[in-house]
Design a protein around this motif. Structure first.
Motif, PDB file in Angstrom:
ATOM      1  N   GLU A 129       0.827  -1.207   0.000  1.00 29.94           N
ATOM      2  CA  GLU A 129       0.000   0.000   0.000  1.00 29.94           C
ATOM      3  C   GLU A 129       0.863   1.260   0.000  1.00 29.94           C
ATOM      4  N   SER A 130       1.964   1.242   0.739  1.00 28.31           N
ATOM      5  CA  SER A 130       2.833   2.427   0.803  1.00 28.31           C
ATOM      6  C   SER A 130       3.434   2.754  -0.561  1.00 28.31           C
ATOM      7  N   GLU A 131       3.759   1.735  -1.348  1.00 32.82           N
ATOM      8  CA  GLU A 131       4.314   1.974  -2.684  1.00 32.82           C
ATOM      9  C   GLU A 131       3.254   2.513  -3.643  1.00 32.82           C
ATOM     10  N   ILE A 132       2.033   2.021  -3.521  1.00 34.24           N
ATOM     11  CA  ILE A 132       0.941   2.530  -4.351  1.00 34.24           C
ATOM     12  C   ILE A 132       0.633   3.976  -3.964  1.00 34.24           C
ATOM     13  N   ASP A 133       0.607   4.261  -2.665  1.00 36.51           N
ATOM     14  CA  ASP A 133       0.373   5.628  -2.207  1.00 36.51           C
ATOM     15  C   ASP A 133       1.449   6.574  -2.729  1.00 36.51           C
ATOM     16  N   ALA A 134       2.712   6.138  -2.671  1.00 38.25           N
ATOM     17  CA  ALA A 134       3.819   6.976  -3.157  1.00 38.25           C
ATOM     18  C   ALA A 134       3.697   7.210  -4.661  1.00 38.25           C
ATOM     19  N   TRP A 135       3.269   6.188  -5.406  1.00 33.83           N
ATOM     20  CA  TRP A 135       3.083   6.333  -6.852  1.00 33.83           C
ATOM     21  C   TRP A 135       1.989   7.361  -7.140  1.00 33.83           C
ATOM     22  N   ILE A 136       0.886   7.285  -6.397  1.00 36.25           N
ATOM     23  CA  ILE A 136      -0.217   8.227  -6.583  1.00 36.25           C
ATOM     24  C   ILE A 136       0.253   9.650  -6.298  1.00 36.25           C
ATOM     25  N   VAL A 137       0.973   9.844  -5.205  1.00 31.48           N
ATOM     26  CA  VAL A 137       1.490  11.170  -4.854  1.00 31.48           C
ATOM     27  C   VAL A 137       2.420  11.682  -5.950  1.00 31.48           C
ATOM     28  N   SER A 138       3.279  10.815  -6.482  1.00 33.06           N
ATOM     29  CA  SER A 138       4.205  11.254  -7.538  1.00 33.06           C
ATOM     30  C   SER A 138       3.448  11.664  -8.802  1.00 33.06           C
ATOM     31  N   ARG A 139       2.366  10.957  -9.127  1.00 36.21           N
ATOM     32  CA  ARG A 139       1.554  11.327 -10.293  1.00 36.21           C
ATOM     33  C   ARG A 139       0.879  12.678 -10.074  1.00 36.21           C
ATOM     34  N   ILE A 140       0.396  12.929  -8.867  1.00 38.07           N
ATOM     35  CA  ILE A 140      -0.227  14.213  -8.552  1.00 38.07           C
ATOM     36  C   ILE A 140       0.805  15.330  -8.677  1.00 38.07           C
ATOM     37  N   GLU A 141       1.982  15.124  -8.080  1.00 38.33           N
ATOM     38  CA  GLU A 141       3.039  16.135  -8.145  1.00 38.33           C
ATOM     39  C   GLU A 141       3.461  16.405  -9.580  1.00 38.33           C
ATOM     40  N   LYS A 142       3.598  15.350 -10.366  1.00 36.65           N
ATOM     41  CA  LYS A 142       3.993  15.519 -11.761  1.00 36.65           C
ATOM     42  C   LYS A 142       2.937  16.297 -12.545  1.00 36.65           C
ATOM     43  N   SER A 143       1.677  16.021 -12.289  1.00 33.57           N
ATOM     44  CA  SER A 143       0.609  16.704 -13.023  1.00 33.57           C
ATOM     45  C   SER A 143       0.449  18.152 -12.602  1.00 33.57           C
ATOM     46  N   ARG A 144       0.967  18.485 -11.434  1.00 32.32           N
ATOM     47  CA  ARG A 144       0.866  19.859 -10.923  1.00 32.32           C
ATOM     48  C   ARG A 144       2.131  20.680 -11.180  1.00 32.32           C
TER      49      ARG A 144
END
Length: 74
Positions: free
Chosen positions: A53-68
């Motif tokens: 779950e921690s790796e999936i959460d980190a991936w989601i955060v990285s996608r948000i940061e990249k899109s912003r």
């Protein structure tokens, strides 16, 4: 008596949970794993895998940061 530091419990997500959390299809998840752009699964049994779950959460955060990021704004 020694005190143990608090360690959050890691949760393993199955494919249905990963799909629901990310909005990605099964084929896209495995394609991205092959490309090295998505966290690899861990083997739980002969025909059973899961994701941390921690790796999936980190991936989601990285996608948000990249899109912003300013470079992505047009």
């Amino acid at each position: 008596m020694e005190s143990e530091s608090f360690k959050p419990k890691e949760r393993i997500l199955r494919l249905a949970d990963v799909k629901a959390r990310t909005g990605l299809s099964r084929s896209t998840i495995y394609l991205n794993i092959g490309n090295g752009t998505f966290p690899r699964h861990i083997r739980l049994g002969a025909r059973c895998v899961g994701w941390l779950e921690s790796e999936i959460d980190a991936w989601i955060v990285s996608r948000i940061e990249k899109s912003r990021s300013p470079a992505d704004t047009v």
